[in-house]
Each structure stands twice: as C-alpha cells, then as structure tokens.
Motif scaffolding. Structure first.
Motif, PDB file in Angstrom:
ATOM      1  N   ILE A 137      -3.999   3.992  23.185  1.00 17.47           N
ATOM      2  CA  ILE A 137      -2.976   3.000  23.544  1.00 17.47           C
ATOM      3  C   ILE A 137      -2.293   3.296  24.879  1.00 17.47           C
ATOM      4  O   ILE A 137      -2.319   2.456  25.783  1.00 17.47           O
ATOM      5  CB  ILE A 137      -1.925   2.830  22.421  1.00 17.47           C
ATOM      6  CG1 ILE A 137      -2.548   2.094  21.238  1.00 17.47           C
ATOM      7  CG2 ILE A 137      -0.727   2.030  22.910  1.00 17.47           C
ATOM      8  CD1 ILE A 137      -1.585   1.896  20.077  1.00 17.47           C
ATOM      9  N   MET A 197      -2.769   0.741  28.242  1.00 13.87           N
ATOM     10  CA  MET A 197      -1.690  -0.183  28.575  1.00 13.87           C
ATOM     11  C   MET A 197      -1.611  -0.404  30.074  1.00 13.87           C
ATOM     12  O   MET A 197      -1.722   0.541  30.855  1.00 13.87           O
ATOM     13  CB  MET A 197      -0.351   0.376  28.077  1.00 13.87           C
ATOM     14  CG  MET A 197      -0.136   0.162  26.602  1.00 13.87           C
ATOM     15  SD  MET A 197      -0.014  -1.596  26.233  1.00 13.87           S
ATOM     16  CE  MET A 197      -0.255  -1.542  24.457  1.00 13.87           C
ATOM     17  N   PRO A 198      -1.410  -1.646  30.466  1.00 16.90           N
ATOM     18  CA  PRO A 198      -1.284  -1.920  31.898  1.00 16.90           C
ATOM     19  C   PRO A 198       0.027  -1.344  32.439  1.00 16.90           C
ATOM     20  O   PRO A 198       0.973  -1.116  31.694  1.00 16.90           O
ATOM     21  CB  PRO A 198      -1.281  -3.452  31.966  1.00 16.90           C
ATOM     22  CG  PRO A 198      -0.831  -3.905  30.614  1.00 16.90           C
ATOM     23  CD  PRO A 198      -1.303  -2.853  29.652  1.00 16.90           C
ATOM     24  N   VAL A 225      11.665   4.189  20.538  1.00 19.66           N
ATOM     25  CA  VAL A 225      11.247   2.903  21.098  1.00 19.66           C
ATOM     26  C   VAL A 225      12.254   2.438  22.142  1.00 19.66           C
ATOM     27  O   VAL A 225      11.889   2.016  23.236  1.00 19.66           O
ATOM     28  CB  VAL A 225      11.109   1.852  19.978  1.00 19.66           C
ATOM     29  CG1 VAL A 225      10.964   0.461  20.566  1.00 19.66           C
ATOM     30  CG2 VAL A 225       9.913   2.175  19.110  1.00 19.66           C
ATOM     31  N   PHE A 264       7.636   7.945  24.707  1.00 21.64           N
ATOM     32  CA  PHE A 264       6.291   7.877  24.149  1.00 21.64           C
ATOM     33  C   PHE A 264       5.849   9.128  23.396  1.00 21.64           C
ATOM     34  O   PHE A 264       5.204   9.022  22.361  1.00 21.64           O
ATOM     35  CB  PHE A 264       5.282   7.502  25.238  1.00 21.64           C
ATOM     36  CG  PHE A 264       5.495   6.115  25.769  1.00 21.64           C
ATOM     37  CD1 PHE A 264       5.714   5.062  24.887  1.00 21.64           C
ATOM     38  CD2 PHE A 264       5.511   5.856  27.120  1.00 21.64           C
ATOM     39  CE1 PHE A 264       5.926   3.783  25.361  1.00 21.64           C
ATOM     40  CE2 PHE A 264       5.724   4.574  27.605  1.00 21.64           C
ATOM     41  CZ  PHE A 264       5.931   3.531  26.717  1.00 21.64           C
ATOM     42  N   MET A 271       7.329   8.861  19.987  1.00 20.61           N
ATOM     43  CA  MET A 271       6.698   7.777  19.240  1.00 20.61           C
ATOM     44  C   MET A 271       5.338   8.187  18.709  1.00 20.61           C
ATOM     45  O   MET A 271       4.989   7.923  17.556  1.00 20.61           O
ATOM     46  CB  MET A 271       6.511   6.567  20.157  1.00 20.61           C
ATOM     47  CG  MET A 271       7.500   5.468  19.908  1.00 20.61           C
ATOM     48  SD  MET A 271       7.492   4.279  21.239  1.00 20.61           S
ATOM     49  CE  MET A 271       5.872   3.615  21.131  1.00 20.61           C
ATOM     50  N   ILE A 315       5.982  -1.959  15.446  1.00 22.16           N
ATOM     51  CA  ILE A 315       6.987  -1.434  16.365  1.00 22.16           C
ATOM     52  C   ILE A 315       6.328  -0.718  17.526  1.00 22.16           C
ATOM     53  O   ILE A 315       6.657  -0.941  18.697  1.00 22.16           O
ATOM     54  CB  ILE A 315       7.951  -0.492  15.615  1.00 22.16           C
ATOM     55  CG1 ILE A 315       8.766  -1.299  14.604  1.00 22.16           C
ATOM     56  CG2 ILE A 315       8.867   0.224  16.587  1.00 22.16           C
ATOM     57  CD1 ILE A 315       9.606  -0.447  13.688  1.00 22.16           C
ATOM     58  N   LEU A 323       3.211  -0.965  18.637  1.00 20.70           N
ATOM     59  CA  LEU A 323       2.473  -1.900  19.490  1.00 20.70           C
ATOM     60  C   LEU A 323       3.417  -2.666  20.402  1.00 20.70           C
ATOM     61  O   LEU A 323       3.206  -2.781  21.608  1.00 20.70           O
ATOM     62  CB  LEU A 323       1.671  -2.882  18.635  1.00 20.70           C
ATOM     63  CG  LEU A 323       0.375  -2.359  18.042  1.00 20.70           C
ATOM     64  CD1 LEU A 323      -0.292  -3.435  17.212  1.00 20.70           C
ATOM     65  CD2 LEU A 323      -0.563  -1.887  19.136  1.00 20.70           C
ATOM     66  N   ALA A 362       6.341  -1.842  21.300  1.00 20.38           N
ATOM     67  CA  ALA A 362       7.039  -0.969  22.236  1.00 20.38           C
ATOM     68  C   ALA A 362       6.183  -0.685  23.472  1.00 20.38           C
ATOM     69  O   ALA A 362       6.687  -0.626  24.583  1.00 20.38           O
ATOM     70  CB  ALA A 362       7.408   0.336  21.559  1.00 20.38           C
ATOM     71  N   TYR A 363       4.867  -0.540  23.268  1.00 19.50           N
ATOM     72  CA  TYR A 363       4.004  -0.232  24.405  1.00 19.50           C
ATOM     73  C   TYR A 363       3.758  -1.455  25.269  1.00 19.50           C
ATOM     74  O   TYR A 363       3.413  -1.334  26.440  1.00 19.50           O
ATOM     75  CB  TYR A 363       2.648   0.297  23.913  1.00 19.50           C
ATOM     76  CG  TYR A 363       2.640   1.770  23.618  1.00 19.50           C
ATOM     77  CD1 TYR A 363       2.816   2.700  24.650  1.00 19.50           C
ATOM     78  CD2 TYR A 363       2.428   2.252  22.333  1.00 19.50           C
ATOM     79  CE1 TYR A 363       2.798   4.055  24.387  1.00 19.50           C
ATOM     80  CE2 TYR A 363       2.410   3.604  22.065  1.00 19.50           C
ATOM     81  CZ  TYR A 363       2.591   4.508  23.087  1.00 19.50           C
ATOM     82  OH  TYR A 363       2.565   5.827  22.835  1.00 19.50           O
ATOM     83  N   ALA A 364       3.889  -2.635  24.686  1.00 12.72           N
ATOM     84  CA  ALA A 364       3.523  -3.844  25.421  1.00 12.72           C
ATOM     85  C   ALA A 364       4.437  -4.033  26.624  1.00 12.72           C
ATOM     86  O   ALA A 364       5.646  -3.850  26.521  1.00 12.72           O
ATOM     87  CB  ALA A 364       3.616  -5.050  24.503  1.00 12.72           C
ATOM     88  N   PRO A 365       3.863  -4.399  27.754  1.00 11.80           N
ATOM     89  CA  PRO A 365       4.677  -4.543  28.964  1.00 11.80           C
ATOM     90  C   PRO A 365       5.539  -5.801  28.934  1.00 11.80           C
ATOM     91  O   PRO A 365       6.610  -5.829  29.525  1.00 11.80           O
ATOM     92  CB  PRO A 365       3.636  -4.631  30.094  1.00 11.80           C
ATOM     93  CG  PRO A 365       2.373  -5.064  29.424  1.00 11.80           C
ATOM     94  CD  PRO A 365       2.431  -4.594  28.012  1.00 11.80           C
ATOM     95  N   LYS A 404       7.653  -8.542  26.669  1.00 13.06           N
ATOM     96  CA  LYS A 404       8.194  -8.829  25.348  1.00 13.06           C
ATOM     97  C   LYS A 404       8.344 -10.341  25.178  1.00 13.06           C
ATOM     98  O   LYS A 404       8.363 -11.074  26.146  1.00 13.06           O
ATOM     99  CB  LYS A 404       9.562  -8.166  25.193  1.00 13.06           C
ATOM    100  CG  LYS A 404       9.572  -6.713  25.645  1.00 13.06           C
ATOM    101  CD  LYS A 404       9.819  -5.795  24.482  1.00 13.06           C
ATOM    102  CE  LYS A 404       9.903  -4.342  24.902  1.00 13.06           C
ATOM    103  NZ  LYS A 404       8.612  -3.743  25.265  1.00 13.06           N
TER     104      LYS A 404
END
Lengths: 330, 326, 282
Positions: free
Chosen positions: A25, A29-30, A288, A293, A296, C129, C131, C133-136, C138
């Motif tokens: 992950i 991630m970008p 979060v 990270f 997490m 949560i 997933l 959280a990592y997403a750029p 929201k």
C-alpha cells in the motif's frame, strides 16, 4: 484432520496476503506519502540509524530492490519491529502497542463474551416462546432496532446523558488522572469505573446481533424432525429446548463468536474514540489523524493476526462441539 | 376394549375456515395388537393423519374436527402432563426414513437414556443392559450405541428408530413411511424384522405407506386413503382378492402380483384432485374407469359393511346385488 | 419488468417488511422534496451560532450558524445516495464473483474463493480506515469505493454457494446440453432463481454501507464540507456540541441513520421468509 489442515493453509495464506498488502500500500500510493513522512521525522529530532532503517523498510523508501525490501519487511514483522511512531516520537510502535493493547483486550474482550452469552440466551428464549408479547415480540423488535444503530452515535448519546447531564460516569479516559497501571485496588476500581459506559454501549449495539442470529437458528432447529420426535418421546420441555434445539442451533453461532473475538482489537475504534478510551482503536485513530504510517502498519498487522488466530480457534472449537466435524476427517 | 378410536377426524392447513383440508372426516378403530396399514399416494393426507392421531401436528396444520380416543382417553384434549406421560410409554412413533429423527449431536446411547429417564428412574447399569437388548432386537451391534447418528447408514438409523420406539413397550406404534427411502433389500429385512417383533411383543400398529405391497405383507387390515378420506377398509387378504373400490383395484394393478404369472403393471392415469376446490361428486371420479352419472354430482359416503367398508356408489350397488367384482 | 415487480410484492405482503418499506419511502420522499420542506438553506450560515433548540430552529444551529434541521433534511440525499450506490456496487461485485466462482469450478473457483476467504477474514472497519487514510483524495467517492472493496466478500460467498447448487439442477443441465452459452444460462436460468438471495445481500450491503459511511465520515475520512448525516455527527463531535448541551444536534442524525437501518432490516424479514420457509408464520 484434512479439513483442519485446509483451513490452516487458508488462514496462513490470509496472513501472508495481508502482510503483503500492507507492504504494498505505501509503495503504490501516489504522491509518495512515505517520503513526506520521513521528511516530517527529520523535524522531530535525532533518530538512531536502526530506527531510521526500519521505518524505511516499513514504508518503502529504499534504493534496494523490491524483493530485498520484501524479505526485510518480513524479518521486521516477525520481530514486531515496526519502527518508530511519528506521533509519539521517540517511542517505538511496538512500545505504543504494548501499552495500549491490554486496555482494549480487557474492555472489548469481556463485553464480547457477555454480549454473546446474554444474546444467545435471549435468542433461545424468544425462539422457544415465539410470538409471545414480551419474551419474543418486544425483545426481538428492540434488538432489531438497536442492531441497526450506528454504535458510535449511541456512545455519543450515552456520554451526553449519563456523563455530561447526569454526571454518573466520567466523560472520557481509561482511569482517573495519571495513575500508573498496576494491580492495586485503586487503579483497578478506577479503570473499571471508566469502562462501564464504553462497555455498555458496545453491549447494547452488539447483543442484538447474537439474539437475532440465535433466534433464527433456533427456529430452524425447532422445526427439525428430531425435535418433533423428542416431543413425541415425552421429554421435558427444558431438555427439548436446550439439548435438542439450542445445542444444534448454537453451532453456527459459535463460529461467529470465535471470529468476533478476532475483531476485539479492531472492532471498537469509534467507541474508544468517543470515550477517549486509551485502547487500540483510539491509537489507530490518532495514527490516521497524524498520518503516522508506521503506527498504522503496526496496528493493522496486530489486528489481522488477532483475526487469524481467532479463526483458527473457531475451527478448533468446532471440532469439539460438532461431532460431524470431529469424525469427518478420520 | 378398543385401543384407538378415531372419529370424524378433520385436519386443515392454514387459518381455520379457508385452509386446505388434508384429512376429511376419517373414522376407524384399532384393537389391541392389531396391525392396520394405511395406503395412499403422496398428498393423500396419510402422514398428516398419523401426526394428527399422535397429537404432533405443527402449525399451520391443526385438527378442526373430530376426536381421537386412545384407551378411552381423549388424546387431543389431554392435559399437558398426562399427554407427556402417555407419550412413548403407550404410544410411540417411527418417522419416515431419511428424515432427521435423531439429534446429530447426541450419541445413540443418549437417545435411549433420554427416552427411558423421562419416564422412569433406572440405574445406569440397567439402562445400558436395556439398550443392548433393544439394539439386539433390531439386529444392530450394541457397540454402535456409542456412535453418533451421522456415522450410521440410513437402514441402521431406521432400525435404531424402531428400537427407540420399542424402548418403553408401548401399546401402539405409528410407523410413518418407515422404509421408503431405503433400498429394497434393506426394506425387506426391516419389514421381516418388524413382523417378528410385532408377533413377539404384541403391540398394535398403524403402518402408513404409499407402497401397497409392503402394507399387504405386514398388515392385518388395510385402509386405502384418497384425497384426505378413507375410500376402502378391508381385511388384508380380502383386499388383495376382492378389492371393492375402483381406486384400490387400480392400485393393485400398479405392482406385480406374486401369486400369479401375470406381470402387467399399469399406472393410474390422471392426478389426485386439488384439495383447495373439491368437486361436489366423488373425488376419484375424473380418474375412474367405472364411473356412473351420479358419481359426478353426489359424493359417496363411507358405508360400513361390518368391519370392512367402502365409499363408492358402484361398489355399494355391487355389494347389495351380491355381485362383487372378482 | 414483471420479475422486478413480482420481487417487490413480498415486501408489501409481510406486515413487518411493509413497515420497513414505508419508512424507507418516507426517507426517499424527504430527500426528493427537501427544498420545499426544509425551513432554510443548509448553506445559510447567517444564524446565531450554537443555539439550543428554539421554535425558529427546532434542532438548534451549528458552530458556523447553520440550521441543524435543514442540514438534516438535505443530508438525507447524500446518506441515501451513498448507501444505495455503495450497496449496489457491493452487490454487483459479490454477484460477479459469486457467479463466476460458482459456475466455473476448477482454477477460477479456487482463486476467487481464496480471495473471498481472505477478504472475509479481514476486519472491515480497520481496513476501511487504513485504506481511506492512505488515499490522497478524500470524499464521498472514496467512501463508496472503500466500502465496496471491504464488504463484497460475504455476499460473494453466499451467492457462490447458491450458484453451485443451482448449477447441477436439471433445468440448468438441460440448458447446457441444448447448447446455450454460459452468459445465457447464467442470466436466463440461474440468476432468476437467486433473486431473493440477491435482494437479501443488497439489503445487507446497504445497511452496512450506511453504517460504514457514517463511521468513516464521523472519523473525518469523508469530505467534511459535504452535508450528510455522518458529517453532521463529525461536526457535532468536533465542535463540542456535547459540552454545550446541544443534544438535538447529536441525537437527530444518528436517529435517522438508525431508523433507515432498521427499515432495511425490517424489509429483510420478507427476504428471510422467502429464503427460509421455516421462519414463516401463519
């Protein structure tokens, strides 16, 4: 035995998959969140080279090849070495988890067991007395409603009315002030007092699921031929309800129970958040919020490990309580 | 004294009034030690009759008329306690093979213990001896008592069910299709076993089956059921030789007669009537090869001809005229 | 269209399910007529801040001076839409994987079943949560996607089991021997026979989507500027509604979520009865 081995393989593969997903992950991630993370760490203060390295391994900032990173990642997972927490610098992720885990295990563990036992008993009762105003209709309608609550909302209401308005319980925290966790009476009493409200809300929102599930299973079991025959054989109502119907109806629920034990660690994020309870859920939330990270990753792995262990336990339990599984593999 | 007296028993499925009547005013008597077979196609109401007689109907099925006297006691209105005491001690049941009559999580032994201890106190050593004896009676190795139901074959489970039915020495056993799902060899051996047991223990039996051959082999008297009613009751031997009702005659043609060389098997054309909308006449009329004009308009009543009886205009005329169908 | 209409009848015939259907319809109605029944615009922030319930503001006002009741009425739109879309997406994904795995024994089934089992074991909320959280980026799209990704597995397993049993039924075998294609058999022979199961998994997915959406938004993982029940709770929590005694602001959005969830659970009773006749009562 073959059935059991098959399950074991699936669970180990699950563990492997999750660790791998966890590995991938941050790398996929970008925007490279890891680089940003590391930059933030530099602002925090000096860090030992090992700590730095383990963060790099966890998050994938490395000039080394992907395979090398992957194998190192596994080594770290086996040593519970997830690096340093950004939020709680300079504490390590392992340290933070070790401090937090017991709180959640006790609170959610105890409530999960109580919820299962009480919910199951009520389910038996309402199926046996199907259609009765109080013991079936009232209980079942109530639980149908509570089981579709957003449980954090119920927690908010409890906190508002019972703590804020009535002042019966503390609004937040795990114990009074800054007591050091130890096994003396004062600490335990304070911790118990602080956990009543979170426990209550978890109970109310989870008990309905057990009751409804057990009621359904029980109704199915009650329509089985062996129950009719037991009646014809003149057995006592108690014996028919418990040994013939409930004993069979509980089998699928036992698996669910063992699995729900696996969700103890990750299942109460929102409740812990509402009550500011010092458990894993809150820790995950903090991680979060701060885009921490390493923390997490560590928490998520612990959650998955618990789930896998619980599933394994479910399979073992099944072997003991269901004779059909017991002999099937022999 | 008559052991079982069923009077005008009517059973309906669904809410009273608009439900389907699966059993319609059935009456019969059973003497101690007598073996009555009840034969009919599926949907004829024979299994429902068995459940109703033993007061085991489950909603939406319910008795809407008539009564059942067992040993002079009104079985359908017995207080709970008395019913519980009477059950199995005097009246037991063997369910359809292939059904889940045994609790999957209990050993065979526990089934016997549950049954025996619900009605009497007995030291465990005696119970075990009794279980051995009972399993022996149905030709099962007593060592199987420690097994779970799923470890037994279908035939063995059915033998266990029979042993269970015998456990308390009842006066009446109701068999509901006890051999239907079993293969022919196992079926035969169980029927032989049952015949011997009945001679030995002298219990009365209601033997419900769709298989006329098996019933004729085992029963003293046979009742033929069609569309929820008895259409003919006869002595087993007489039924084979002189069937009165056209339906019985048709049923007899459905299986090879072992006495003769003839091997001519014919089915009965047509289907059983829709019980939701009964016709005013004889329910068998649309499939009957001998129907008369009034069969379509007037429903034949069951005429008691002294121990035997028939519900058919043609057969009654025939009997009165002394020219029974040969 | 006829099959669709026929599948709606049970929701009306069963009395409990009818209640659920009515509640759901009321919410849908509320979403549609929001502009007419809402006392103010949900964006209007010209009121005094943090008001307790008054006649002019039956549920009080927010920290920015929005009217809570207007937000609640308009919030129905987003909450219903996200719940519906995420539930539908989850069901479609479950259906696709369930049909494929059930109809193609061998490698396809093994692989898909394995993936299903893995996702079945993974705890949904923490995964959501992490997933999110990592997403750029929201927002509501992210929430829908995260919900679909984390909750399809249960439905897929149930549907696969159903397909596996249906596959060996006589009429399906007959269709196969008469040369019908896989797609034709799946949608002509198999799919119609699992309508009730699909309906059940849609209702189940919608319930967990609505609860999941509320949870994620409450954690601040949605777009806090979008007006939905979950974000209302987020703002209520984060602006200290509790310590200001604004119980109505706290209670109302959650109550709506609970009512909507209950409505769907009640509707599921009808499906349960279809799937398991033993639960039926006279």
């Amino acid at each position: 035995m073959r059935h059991f081995l098959r399950r074991l393989i699936i669970l180990l593969l699950t563990l492997w998959t999750t660790v791998t997903i966890n590995f991938l992950i941050p790398r996929l991630m970008p925007g490279n969140p890891a680089e940003a993370m590391l930059a933030k760490f530099h602002g925090k203060g000096p860090m030992s080279p090992q700590a730095l390295h383990s963060i790099e391994v966890m998050l994938g900032i490395s000039s080394e090849g992907l395979l090398k990173q992957y194998s190192q990642y596994w080594v770290n997972v086996f040593h519970f070495n997830f690096g340093v927490s950004y939020t709680y610098f300079p504490y390590s992720v392992r340290h933070m988890i070790a401090q937090t885990l017991p709180w959640t295990l006790v609170l959610v563990g105890v409530t999960t067991v109580i919820s299962f036992v009480v919910g199951t008993l009520l389910g038996i009762l309402s199926a046996w007395r199907q259609g009765k105003i109080f013991s079936d209709m009232a209980i079942t309608s109530l639980f149908t409603f509570t089981s579709s609550f957003p449980y954090f909302w119920f927690a908010l209401l409890c906190a508002f009315f019972l703590s804020y308005v009535l002042n019966w319980f503390p609004l937040s925290g795990g114990n009074a002030g800054n007591m050091t966790p130890s096994l003396n009476f004062n600490f335990l009493a304070s911790a118990a007092y602080h956990s009543i409200l979170p426990a209550l809300t978890i109970l109310v929102s989870s008990i309905g699921g057990w009751q409804l599930g057990m009621r359904n299973n029980m109704l199915t079991a009650l329509s089985e031929d062996y129950v009719t025959l037991a009646k014809a054989r003149g057995l006592s109502e108690m014996r028919i309800a418990l040994t013939y119907a409930a004993r069979n109806a509980i089998l699928p629920n036992m698996t669910g129970f063992a699995m729900s034990l696996g969700f103890i660690v990750g299942g109460s994020v929102l409740t812990e958040l509402v009550f500011g309870y010092p458990g894993m859920g809150n820790l995950l939330y903090v991680a979060v919020q701060n885009e921490d990270f390493p923390l997490m990753q560590g928490i998520f792995l612990i959650i998955v490990i618990c789930v896998v262990v619980a599933n394994l336990a479910a399979d073992i339990v099944n072997v003991f309580i269901d004779p059909r599984v017991r002999r099937a593999g022999e | 004294m008559t052991l079982l007296q069923v009077e005008q028993l009517t059973v309906a499925y669904g809410s009273a009034g608009k439900g389907v009547k699966a059993v319609r005013g059935v009456s019969f008597q059973l003497e101690p030690g007598e073996f009555l077979g009840i034969v009919g196609e599926s949907g004829s109401g024979k299994s429902t009759l068995g459940y109703a007689v033993s007061n085991l109907l489950r909603p939406p099925g319910q008795v809407v008329g008539g009564r059942v006297l067992f040993d002079g006691k009104d079985l359908l209105n017995l207080p709970k306690r008395a019913l519980k005491q009477l059950r199995w001690a005097e009246l037991s049941i063997v369910m359809q093979s292939g059904m889940n009559a045994l609790n999957p999580v209990l050993t065979i032994k526990r089934h016997f213990e549950d049954t025996i201890l619900s009605h009497a106190t007995m030291p465990s050593r005696d119970i075990e001896a009794r279980i051995r004896e009972l399993l022996g009676m149905v030709e099962i190795d007593p060592a199987f008592m420690h097994r779970f139901p799923h470890e037994l074959s279908g035939g063995m489970k059915q033998r266990v069910s029979i042993a269970l039915a015998l456990a308390l020495g009842p006066k009446l056993i109701i068999f509901d299709e006890p051999t239907t799902a079993l293969d022919v060899v196992v079926q035969r051996s169980i029927v032989q076993n049952l015949k011997a047991l009945q001679r030995q223990h002298g219990f009365a039996a209601l033997f419900i089956s769709h298989d006329l051959g098996t019933v004729l082999e085992i029963a003293n008297r046979v009742a033929v059921m069609y569309a929820g009613e008895f259409v003919e009751v006869q002595d087993a031997k007489k039924l084979l030789q002189q069937p009165m009702h056209p339906y019985t005659q048709a049923l007899l043609k459905c299986f090879p007669d072992p006495q003769t060389e003839r091997l001519e098997i014919t089915g009965i054309p047509g289907t059983p009537p829709d019980l939701k909308s009964p016709s005013p006449g004889c329910p068998f009329e649309p499939r009957c090869t001998q129907s008369m004009p009034n069969c379509r308009t007037v429903k034949p009543t069951f005429v008691d001809l002294g121990g035997t009886g028939v519900a058919c205009h043609v057969a009654v005329i025939g009997a009165a005229g002394g020219t029974a169908h040969e | 269209m006829n099959a669709f209409r026929a599948s709606l009848i049970p929701f009306w015939r069963n009395r409990v399910a009818r209640l659920g259907t009515i509640i759901l319809c009321l919410f849908i109605l509320m979403a549609i007529v929001a502009p007419w029944i809402s006392p103010y615009s949900p964006q209007d922030s010209n009121f005094s801040e943090m008001l307790s319930p008054t006649l002019a503001h039956p549920l009080g006002t927010t920290q920015d001076g929005h009217d809570v009741l207007s937000q609640l009425i308009y919030g129905t739109r987003v909450s219903l839409l996200v719940g519906f879309v995420a539930g539908l997406g989850t069901t479609l994904l479950s259906l696709l994987i369930g049909l494929l795995a059930g109809y193609m024994p061998g490698v396809v089934d093994e692989v898909l079943s394995y993936v299903t089992n893995v996702f079945l074991v993974l705890p949904a909320l923490p995964l959501m949560i992490v997933l999110a959280a990592y997403a750029p980026v929201k927002g509501e799209y992210l929430i829908v996607i995260v919900i679909i990704v984390t909750s399809w597995s249960w439905g897929a397993r149930v549907l696969r089991a159903q397909v596996t049993t249906l596959r060996t039924r006589d009429y399906v075998v007959a269709a196969r021997f008469s040369g019908d294609g896989v797609m034709r058999i799946m949608f002509k022979e198999i799919f119609p026979n699992m309508m009730s199961l699909v309906a059940a998994s849609f209702l189940g997915a919608a319930i967990s989507a609505i609860l999941g959406e509320a949870g994620l938004e409450f954690l601040g993982l949605g777009d806090p500027n979008i007006n939905s029940w979950g974000t209302m709770l987020y703002w209520a929590q984060n602006s200290g509604a509790m310590l200001q005694g604004q119980w109505a602001w706290l209670a109302a959005p959650g109550l709506c979520i609970a009512l909507l969830g209950t409505a769907l659970v009640l509707m599921n009773f009808a499906v349960d009865e279809l799937a398991n006749p033993r639960l039926r009562r006279n």
